[in-house]
Design a protein around this motif. Structure first.
Motif, PDB file in Angstrom:
ATOM      1  N   MET A  24       0.856  -1.183   0.000  1.00 49.73           N
ATOM      2  CA  MET A  24       0.000   0.000   0.000  1.00 49.73           C
ATOM      3  C   MET A  24       0.893   1.234   0.000  1.00 49.73           C
ATOM      4  O   MET A  24       1.933   1.247   0.659  1.00 49.73           O
ATOM      5  CB  MET A  24      -0.926  -0.001   1.222  1.00 49.73           C
ATOM      6  N   PRO A  25       0.518   2.282  -0.711  1.00 49.95           N
ATOM      7  CA  PRO A  25       1.333   3.495  -0.712  1.00 49.95           C
ATOM      8  C   PRO A  25       1.494   4.049   0.698  1.00 49.95           C
ATOM      9  O   PRO A  25       0.561   3.999   1.516  1.00 49.95           O
ATOM     10  CB  PRO A  25       0.532   4.456  -1.605  1.00 49.95           C
ATOM     11  N   PRO A  26       2.673   4.556   1.028  1.00 52.89           N
ATOM     12  CA  PRO A  26       2.910   5.076   2.387  1.00 52.89           C
ATOM     13  C   PRO A  26       2.029   6.280   2.696  1.00 52.89           C
ATOM     14  O   PRO A  26       1.661   7.054   1.814  1.00 52.89           O
ATOM     15  CB  PRO A  26       4.386   5.476   2.362  1.00 52.89           C
ATOM     16  N   GLY A  27       1.705   6.389   3.986  1.00 49.83           N
ATOM     17  CA  GLY A  27       0.872   7.487   4.448  1.00 49.83           C
ATOM     18  C   GLY A  27      -0.591   7.125   4.540  1.00 49.83           C
ATOM     19  O   GLY A  27      -1.324   7.676   5.358  1.00 49.83           O
ATOM     20  N   ALA A 412       4.414  -1.861  10.356  1.00 48.83           N
ATOM     21  CA  ALA A 412       3.010  -2.217  10.556  1.00 48.83           C
ATOM     22  C   ALA A 412       2.836  -3.676  10.172  1.00 48.83           C
ATOM     23  O   ALA A 412       3.500  -4.160   9.240  1.00 48.83           O
ATOM     24  CB  ALA A 412       2.087  -1.336   9.717  1.00 48.83           C
ATOM     25  N   PRO A 413       1.974  -4.414  10.860  1.00 51.21           N
ATOM     26  CA  PRO A 413       1.799  -5.829  10.552  1.00 51.21           C
ATOM     27  C   PRO A 413       0.870  -6.107   9.377  1.00 51.21           C
ATOM     28  O   PRO A 413       0.830  -7.238   8.882  1.00 51.21           O
ATOM     29  CB  PRO A 413       1.202  -6.386  11.848  1.00 51.21           C
ATOM     30  N   ARG A 414       0.122  -5.096   8.944  1.00 55.86           N
ATOM     31  CA  ARG A 414      -0.925  -5.350   7.953  1.00 55.86           C
ATOM     32  C   ARG A 414      -0.567  -4.887   6.548  1.00 55.86           C
ATOM     33  O   ARG A 414      -1.228  -5.290   5.577  1.00 55.86           O
ATOM     34  CB  ARG A 414      -2.217  -4.657   8.395  1.00 55.86           C
ATOM     35  N   HIS A 415       0.435  -4.010   6.437  1.00 57.36           N
ATOM     36  CA  HIS A 415       0.756  -3.450   5.130  1.00 57.36           C
ATOM     37  C   HIS A 415       2.269  -3.323   4.981  1.00 57.36           C
ATOM     38  O   HIS A 415       3.012  -3.374   5.954  1.00 57.36           O
ATOM     39  CB  HIS A 415       0.097  -2.080   4.943  1.00 57.36           C
ATOM     40  N   PHE A 448       3.682   7.942  13.246  1.00 56.47           N
ATOM     41  CA  PHE A 448       4.016   8.167  11.833  1.00 56.47           C
ATOM     42  C   PHE A 448       4.509   6.890  11.155  1.00 56.47           C
ATOM     43  O   PHE A 448       4.123   6.599  10.020  1.00 56.47           O
ATOM     44  CB  PHE A 448       5.056   9.278  11.721  1.00 56.47           C
ATOM     45  N   THR A 449       5.366   6.105  11.829  1.00 53.10           N
ATOM     46  CA  THR A 449       5.890   4.904  11.182  1.00 53.10           C
ATOM     47  C   THR A 449       4.805   3.864  10.949  1.00 53.10           C
ATOM     48  O   THR A 449       4.883   3.088   9.996  1.00 53.10           O
ATOM     49  CB  THR A 449       7.036   4.290  12.006  1.00 53.10           C
ATOM     50  N   SER A 450       3.774   3.835  11.805  1.00 47.72           N
ATOM     51  CA  SER A 450       2.694   2.867  11.611  1.00 47.72           C
ATOM     52  C   SER A 450       1.832   3.207  10.405  1.00 47.72           C
ATOM     53  O   SER A 450       1.029   2.382   9.968  1.00 47.72           O
ATOM     54  CB  SER A 450       1.816   2.798  12.866  1.00 47.72           C
ATOM     55  N   ARG A 451       2.000   4.380   9.855  1.00 48.69           N
ATOM     56  CA  ARG A 451       1.236   4.807   8.672  1.00 48.69           C
ATOM     57  C   ARG A 451       2.076   4.777   7.396  1.00 48.69           C
ATOM     58  O   ARG A 451       1.640   5.252   6.361  1.00 48.69           O
ATOM     59  CB  ARG A 451       0.678   6.215   8.908  1.00 48.69           C
TER      60      ARG A 451
END
Length: 669
Positions: A24-27, A412-415, A448-451
């Motif tokens: 997924m694109p970051p952010g 992040a564990p999902r993306h 921020f890192t989780s996104r």
């Protein structure tokens, strides 16, 4: 204390099993770490007191009521924590405006400053009674210490009259309001420590224009009483001086004081005899090592060591705990905590402090130094490992220095990022400038890192934690060397494709670096965020508080002779060269960097038609303390980065800027 280590990880979520994660694109990554959760999960500590050989522990921490209030808590043996202050008392002091430890315990009596009126109070069974007069905030107190069996305490006082002065004073505990000056012979005084037999006192002094990390003097004196009122006699000086920073006196016995001194180039411990003059070469380091055993004295009460029975010392060196024997042998204490904040106390073999790690939020931890066992006494909710970034420690050669860099990757564990993609990044410039990036878990980083964003922290030239030479290398070069370092680190990360684009954020002194970096012709930053940033050095020198009122003489030069340098290093002089968007956040009651500086920056950016936003917060000072403010600021930042990097945060709208900028590449309309 327990006979074996408690499993602090038991209360922390287990790391989720690895599964295939969609790109997924970051952010745009969804995250459970909301700004509100991050803000309410932050716990600040304000000192520790240990009694009864570790069976009784008192500590100060923020309360969960959303006001930023600090209270004092107590835990007996294995019992639950109990709040010991009435709700109307807020255990904070405005001394030096940055505060510090402002409370102590004498038997069952608690003595504390109250933030609302800055008076000292004694609290017995939850009932508070004032010890000092109501001065309308003109008198402030910190670092109280008991004079055992005398009915007095000693503490640091700050007095705001025609000019600001500091003194070491004694305050009567009987409610009479008696305050006796013990020492008034220096611009600043700190760290009073009473000998075990109650006959002597040690304390630190320094004078303008030095800061306590530049040069301080250890003073010791005999403590006597004349008609029931305390007084000092036979005051001696040393070690210390204009180019030697001495910190955190702690009595090893009735005749010896342990201090941290940087005369070797590092804040190392030294034992100072107080019953005879020092000889050549004294005091020698107890443990000569190229690691810091001290931190800059931004808050009163900071210390990285405590004295133990039988001549032993518990010391935090380079962030790790050690047990130092009388012969200088240092034994590491095995525990999962890689950073100890400078709040420590001990009684008997028990040491209690605030400890953390890359994957652990700061917690109150006890150590039995006789066995090495440790236990978590109290802790905020701990982070989920699956959403917790593991920083990579890098070194970047900038031309100015070999600069330490802490790189936090998107986590992040999902993306995950698309294949071969580098993330956009946010560079964090710490304040001070004599400070460093905290090397432990911080919710705002994970926010921020989780996104999908990377987070980069730079210990630029002048940062603490890397020895005196590196710390003093910013003298005369602030607004130049720090800016050069941050720009060079950003270029290095971009050239190595660790990041795709990069923004810059900073607080206070770091805000100055942000604004100057955006104005440089070689700036790689796509925008910047300034929290209470310094923008006008001349105004700062005239208007800031006493503690930092001459700080700039070392960092820039002396006025009026160096006025040209003040103008050249002031961001207000260079905003005509800024073209990238800017977000300004400032407390309306800031006593350090006047709010008018943020308004001046906003006016200049408006005149230059630079997209920007100024957000001010009522009831907030230099450092935001209310969870609602912290959450609003984080959401504003994320919306701002969405505008800069062209992503649409799923839970935060884009931040509108003035004037409205053209859409960034890939920015949703």
């Amino acid at each position: 204390m327990p006979s074996r280590p408690a499993d602090a990880a038991a209360s922390r979520p287990a790391r989720a099993p690895r599964t295939a994660r969609p790109a997924m694109p970051p952010g745009a990554w969804p995250s459970p770490l909301t700004a509100a959760a991050v803000a309410t999960g932050q716990v600040r500590y304000g000192g520790v007191v240990v009694r009864d050989r570790g069976d009784t522990v008192w500590w100060a921490q923020t309360t969960p009521d959303g006001t930023g209030r600090m209270s004092v808590f107590r835990r007996d043996r294995e019992g639950p924590a109990r709040e010991m202050l009435p709700h109307r008392i807020d255990a904070r002091t405005r001394l030096h405006e940055y505060g510090g430890q402002c409370w102590t315990v004498i038997g069952e009596t608690l003595v504390t400053s109250d933030f609302a009126d800055q008076r000292l109070y004694r609290v017995d069974d939850g009932v508070a009674a004032p010890l000092t007069a109501d001065s309308g905030l003109a008198d402030r107190y910190a670092q109280p210490a008991a004079l055992p069996g005398t009915g007095w305490i000693v503490c640091v006082a700050e007095r705001h009259r025609d000019r600001v002065t500091h003194a070491l004073v004694a305050v009567a505990l009987d409610g009479s309001g008696a305050v006796v000056d013990l020492w008034t012979g220096s611009d600043f005084v700190a760290a009073p420590a009473v000998s075990p037999d109650g006959r002597r006192i040690a304390f630190l002094t320094w004078d303008h224009p030095r800061m306590p990390w530049d040069g301080t003097m250890l003073r010791t004196a005999a403590l006597t009483f004349d008609q029931g009122r305390p007084a000092l006699h036979a005051v001696t000086a040393g070690p210390g001086g204009p180019e030697e920073s001495v910190l955190a006196p702690s009595w090893m016995d009735d005749d010896t004081v342990c201090v941290a001194t940087d005369r070797s180039g590092w804040w190392n411990l030294a034992a100072v005899p107080v019953t005879r003059p020092l000889t050549a070469g004294e005091p020698a380091p107890m443990w000569p090592a190229p690691r810091e055993c001290g931190v800059p004295l931004w808050q009163l009460g900071f210390r990285n060591h405590v004295s133990l029975p039988e001549g032993r010392t518990f010391v935090v060196g380079g962030g790790r705990p050690y047990l130092l024997a009388p012969d200088g042998t240092a034994t590491p204490i095995e525990c999962p905590f890689t950073t100890w904040l400078p709040w420590l106390d001990a009684d008997g073999d028990t040491v209690v402090g605030v400890a953390a790690a890359d994957d652990r939020a700061p917690s109150l931890v006890g150590v039995d130094t006789a066995t090495g066992a440790w236990t978590v006494l109290t802790a905020p909710p701990q982070p989920d490992p699956a959403w917790t970034p593991r920083p990579r420690r890098l070194t970047v050669r900038t031309g100015t220095a070999d600069v330490p860099v802490h790189f936090h990757p998107p986590t992040a564990p999902r993306h995950r990022l698309p294949d071969h993609a580098a993330p956009p990044a946010v560079m964090w410039v710490h304040g001070g400038p004599t400070a460093s990036f905290p090397q432990h878990y911080q919710g705002e980083v994970a926010y921020f890192t989780s996104r999908g964003l990377a987070f980069v922290a730079v210990d630029y030239t002048g940062s603490s934690g890397h020895g005196r030479r590196y710390r003093t290398a910013l003298r005369g070069r602030w607004g130049d060397a720090d800016v050069t370092d941050c720009i060079a680190v950003a270029h290095d990360l971009l050239e190595r494709r660790r990041v795709s684009r990069i923004a810059i954020r900073g607080i206070s002194a770091g805000g100055l670096t942000v604004l100057l970096a955006l104005a440089r012709p070689d700036s790689p930053f796509v925008g910047g965020v300034s929290y209470a940033g310094v923008a006008d050095l001349g105004n700062f020198a005239r208007r800031t508080h006493d503690f930092e009122s001459r700080y700039l003489e070392g960092l820039i030069g002396r006025l009026p002779g160096d006025r040209a340098a003040y103008l050249d290093r002031s961001p207000l002089s260079h905003l005509g060269a800024v073209t990238r968007p800017v977000l300004l956040l400032h407390g309306q009651d800031d006593p350090v960097v006047p709010l008018e500086q943020a308004h001046a920056v906003a006016r200049a950016l408006t005149a230059e038609r630079v997209p920007h936003k100024l957000l001010t917060f009522a009831g907030e000072g230099h450092i935001f303390s209310r969870p609602a403010t912290i959450a609003a600021a984080l959401e504003a930042e994320l919306g701002f980065y969405g505008r800069l990097f062209g992503f649409d945060p799923p839970d935060v709208p884009h931040l509108p800027l003035t004037p409205v900028p053209a859409p960034a590449a890939g920015d949703p309309e």
